[in-house]
Enzyme design. Structure first.
Site, mmCIF file in Angstrom:
data_model
loop_
_atom_site.group_PDB
_atom_site.id
_atom_site.type_symbol
_atom_site.label_atom_id
_atom_site.label_comp_id
_atom_site.label_asym_id
_atom_site.label_seq_id
_atom_site.Cartn_x
_atom_site.Cartn_y
_atom_site.Cartn_z
ATOM 1 C CD GLU A 38 6.697 12.109 -24.002
ATOM 2 O OE1 GLU A 38 7.655 12.261 -23.231
ATOM 3 O OE2 GLU A 38 5.955 13.035 -24.412
ATOM 4 C CG ASP A 93 -4.054 -14.657 -46.928
ATOM 5 O OD1 ASP A 93 -2.996 -14.609 -46.274
ATOM 6 O OD2 ASP A 93 -4.810 -13.672 -47.063
ATOM 7 C CB CYS A 129 -4.312 -4.017 -46.476
ATOM 8 S SG CYS A 129 -3.222 -4.910 -47.593
ATOM 9 N N GLY A 182 -14.927 -13.077 -42.026
ATOM 10 C CA GLY A 182 -13.669 -13.781 -42.222
ATOM 11 C C GLY A 182 -13.429 -14.179 -43.662
ATOM 12 C CB ALA A 191 -2.219 -2.478 -37.023
ATOM 13 C CE1 TYR A 232 -7.965 -7.350 -41.982
ATOM 14 C CE2 TYR A 232 -8.134 -9.465 -40.859
ATOM 15 C CZ TYR A 232 -7.859 -8.739 -41.990
ATOM 16 O OH TYR A 232 -7.489 -9.400 -43.140
ATOM 17 N N GLY A 265 2.281 -12.524 -52.533
ATOM 18 C CA GLY A 265 3.177 -13.662 -52.417
ATOM 19 C C GLY A 265 3.608 -14.197 -53.765
ATOM 20 C CB CYS A 320 -2.696 -6.680 -50.064
ATOM 21 S SG CYS A 320 -2.037 -5.262 -49.157
ATOM 22 C CE LYS A 328 -8.809 -3.166 -44.498
ATOM 23 N NZ LYS A 328 -8.938 -4.551 -44.014
ATOM 24 C CG HIS A 359 8.177 16.002 -23.912
ATOM 25 N ND1 HIS A 359 7.016 15.433 -23.470
ATOM 26 C CD2 HIS A 359 8.089 17.331 -23.642
ATOM 27 C CE1 HIS A 359 6.249 16.370 -22.923
ATOM 28 N NE2 HIS A 359 6.891 17.535 -23.016
ATOM 29 C CB ALA A 407 -3.697 -21.455 -64.360
ATOM 30 C CD GLU A 414 -8.881 -2.739 -40.757
ATOM 31 O OE1 GLU A 414 -7.733 -2.733 -40.286
ATOM 32 O OE2 GLU A 414 -9.167 -3.319 -41.836
#
Length: 448
Positions: free
Chosen positions: A442, A304, A48, A263, A342, A178, A16, A43, A51, A437, A115, A182
């Protein structure tokens, strides 16, 4: 002379903060960023990205397990944790360099130090230097929440797991979110004996219950031991270096490592926000309005540390919207509905929109379409694992309210489905689409 040293001073060079700083500079602002650890944030550095690379490494172990069914004979195969770890960390170094180049190319000055805020327009660096800025942006992200029990200092968080000297032969993962799922999947696939400890009987609370139940069944079938309604009472380090974990039962559990994944909390402590009259929320989050502004008109916050939606793409959008609003003369807000997410468990699960329970609560009258199938890829595997796709629709209009799935490559498939949910399409739009297919995707246009 300018009234302030900088137009924008950003504290935190994560996803961010970097996006906000880059875009603000592109709008012509004089920008500086302070980062006390490494450019890239959670991240890129300890979340992420590395990981997901560990997930890929562990998935390869699964493929090797039934390579003979593909016609391959692989002799003398072995796994070297240090080789995988070092490769992943080397790529993190590469990505950090790219983030630094992005800031440099936009002439953003970077201070590699902590800072703190001294007032509405003041920032003090760890070196002692004080600078002023017309606007200050706090983008310090989150930090692992560590419980308080005797011996907690012997445990690690997700920050340290990427730097383990050795792969634990026996790993205890504490948590039901998650991050816990993971890492449990990663080390289980790599051959570690994994136990998951959770204080309730629910894991992955924000995901559809039926999808989570399927994941839990598969994880148990792969050998992960789940201890529900359990909490660590204490951890003792033994003479042989192993850890003895007291879960409140008669016999303690002996493991090589305990990973706390209960968490993350906003990383707002000690930033000096009180010097600008900003009060933190109950969880340490920085309250902001729809334009990311705090109670102090010159100070903003994204990502966050605001504890709205803890996802990297959300932080990036918030940072971009902030820069456009403040420096681009284009006020923008973020729509937090229908955000796809996800869990890169094994197999992965993904979802967007309302779960079945949420839809029943909000709409009452809904329909649920589903497909329970064995992916063709799984035919090669000794695991008889089945995928499950669900579509939740409003009963009368059949507008799609949510799509949820578990199975190989679910996150890759879900991203496209998220566009349909965001666009407000109906089930009929899926029915009218010809299937691709043979593919797992599908199943989305064949739901019954």
């Amino acid at each position: 002379m300018a009234e302030y040293d900088f137009d924008l001073f950003t504290i935190g060079a994560g996803s961010g903060g970097v996006r906000a700083s880059r875009v603000a500079a592109a709008h012509g602002a004089r920008v500086a960023v302070a980062e006390e650890y490494r450019v890239g944030g959670t991240c890129v550095i300890r979340g992420c990205v590395p990981k997901k690379m560990l997930v890929y490494g562990s998935m390869f172990a699964e493929e090797l397990g039934h390579a003979d069914n593909y016609g391959w004979t692989i002799e003398g195969k072995s796994f070297d944790w240090a080789a995988l770890r070092n490769f992943v960390n080397a790529d993190v170094d590469r990505l950090e360099g790219l983030y630094g180049k992005t800031l440099a190319s936009h002439e953003v000055e970077v201070f590699a130090e902590r800072a703190t805020i001294t007032g509405p327009h003041g920032v003090k660096l760890a070196s002692g230097r004080e600078v002023s800025a017309k606007y200050i942006l706090v983008a310090t992200g989150g930090w692992p929440a560590m419980p308080d029990f005797p011996g907690a200092e012997h445990c690690i968080s997700s920050n340290e797991v990427f730097h383990l000297e050795e792969q634990p032969k026996c790993l205890m993962v504490v948590g039901g979110g998650y991050i816990a799922m993971e890492f449990a999947g990663i080390f289980n696939a790599l051959g570690s004996e994994v136990t998951v400890v959770n204080r309730t009987d629910r894991i992955l609370r924000s995901y559809d219950e039926q999808i989570v139940e399927r994941m839990l069944h598969i994880a148990m079938g792969r050998g992960i031991d789940f201890k529900m309604h359990s909490q660590i009472q204490s951890v003792e380090k033994l003479d042989d270096g192993c850890l003895s974990v007291d879960l409140g039962g008669a016999n303690p559990v002996k493991v090589d490592q305990v990973l706390i994944a209960t968490g993350r909390k906003p990383n707002s402590a000690g930033l000096g926000l009180e010097n600008a009259g900003i009060e933190l929320g109950e969880g340490g989050e920085i309250p902001v309005d729809e334009y990311n502004r705090t109670s102090c008109e010159s100070i903003y916050a994204v990502g966050d540390v605001t504890d709205r939606v803890q996802l990297t793409p959300v932080a990036i959008r918030e940072g971009h919207a902030f820069a456009d609003t403040v420096f681009g003369e284009n006020p923008r807000t973020i729509d937090y509905t229908a955000i796809p997410s996800a869990v890169f468990s094994q197999p992965p699960l993904a979802g967007v929109g309302l779960t079945e329970a949420q839809a029943r609560e909000q709409y009452g009258n809904i329909k649920v379409y589903s497909s329970d199938f064995r992916p063709m890829k799984n035919i090669f595997s000794p695991h008889a694992e089945r995928g499950l796709y669900k579509m939740i629709v409003e009963a009368t209009s059949e507008k799609v309210l949510g799509v949820h799935m578990i199975g190989p490559e679910s996150p890759e498939i879900l991203q496209v489905a998220a566009v349909a949910v965001k666009a407000g399409l109906t089930k009929q739009a899926f029915d009218d689409t010809v299937a691709l297919h043979p593919s797992m995707a599908e199943e989305l246009v064949l739901l019954k």
